[in-house]
Write an enzyme that holds these catalytic residues in place. Structure first.
Site, short mmCIF file in Angstrom:
data_model
loop_
_atom_site.label_atom_id
_atom_site.label_comp_id
_atom_site.label_asym_id
_atom_site.label_seq_id
_atom_site.Cartn_x
_atom_site.Cartn_y
_atom_site.Cartn_z
CG ASP A 56 3.97 -27.14 -18.65
OD1 ASP A 56 5.38 -28.49 -18.91
OD2 ASP A 56 4.99 -25.56 -17.83
CE LYS A 86 7.08 -26.61 -18.02
NZ LYS A 86 6.64 -25.57 -16.55
CB CYS A 131 4.97 -22.96 -19.50
SG CYS A 131 5.15 -22.31 -17.65
#
Length: 197
Positions: A9, A104, A146
Site C-alpha cells: 500500500d 483489495k 496493513c
C-alpha cells in the site's frame, strides 16, 4: 523454495499530501525504490528476491469503511478510491519491477494484502504458492495497520515472514508498538525500526 518481497500500500493517499497520510510515507516509498533499483540492477543469480509483488487499496464502495465522521479504528476518511490519483503508487516508487499487483477492498474494508487479487483474479496466497514462494519480506504502509495484517496472514499461510521495519511507516507510536508485539508473538521476524513521526 523461493523468496518474495511484498510491498504494501505505498500509495498517494497514504503518503504526505494524501487523504489518509502517514508521516514518513514518502521516505518509505523512496527507500523501497532504492531497494528495488539495486535488486533490478543486480545479476539475476545474486538477487535477494525471486519475485516482487505489491498490494494496493482499491476502493469502489467499501460501505462503513468510509465515514464523514471516522473513528480511525473501523471507519476512515475516503481514501484510495478507484479512478483517483490517491489510489496510484507514490511517485517515489516505480511500479515497473512488480511481478504482480494485488488490489483489495473494492466493496469492503481490507487491511491484509492476502485479501487482494491480481488483475486476473488470483489471490495473493495462491499466487505465491503457485510461484513456489516459501519466504517473504514485508515492507510498506502502515506498520500498525496493513503491514501488520499482511505479515500476520503471511505467517498464518506458513510462509517464513520478516518485516523490514526501516521500510515501513507507522501511524502512531502506541499502535505501532502494539503491532510489533502482535507480529513478534505470531512468529514474524522483525528487523530494524519503523518510521514513526
Amino acid at each position: 523454495m523461493k523468496r518474495a518481497l511484498i510491498v504494501v500500500d505505498v500509495q498517494n493517499d497514504f503518503c504526505e499530501g494524501g487523504s489518509l497520510a502517514v508521516a514518513g510515507g514518502a521516505d518509505v516509498a523512496f527507500g523501497i525504490a532504492e531497494v528495488l533499483k539495486r535488486w533490478s540492477d543486480s545479476d539475476p543469480g545474486e538477487r535477494r528476491y525471486d519475485y516482487v509483488v505489491a498490494t494496493r487499496d482499491h476502493h469502489i464502495d467499501p460501505g462503513g469503511h468510509f465515514s464523514e465522521n471516522p473513528d480511525y479504528v473501523d471507519s476512515w476518511p475516503p481514501h484510495c478510491v478507484a479512478g483517483t490519483d490517491g489510489v496510484a503508487f507514490h511517485p517515489n516508487l516505480d511500479p515497473q519491477p512488480f511481478d504482480a499487483v494485488f488490489d483489495k477492498g473494492e466493496y469492503q474494508a481490507a487491511y491484509s494484502g492476502f485479501e487482494g487479487k491480481s488483475h486476473d483474479g488470483v489471490p495473493l496466497a495462491d499466487w505465491l504458492r503457485g510461484h513456489e514462494v516459501g519466504t517473504v519480506d514485508v515492507v510498506g504502509i502502515a506498520t500498525d495497520h496493513c503491514v501488520r495484517a499482511t505479515a500476520l496472514d503471511a505467517a498464518r499461510a506458513g510462509l517464513d515472514t520478516t518485516v523490514l521495519l526501516e521500510l515501513t511507516a507507522g501511524v502512531a507510536a502506541g499502535t505501532t508498538a502494539t503491532a510489533l508485539d502482535t507480529m513478534r508473538a505470531a512468529g514474524v521476524r522483525l528487523e530494524g525500526a519503523p518510521i514513526v513521526r
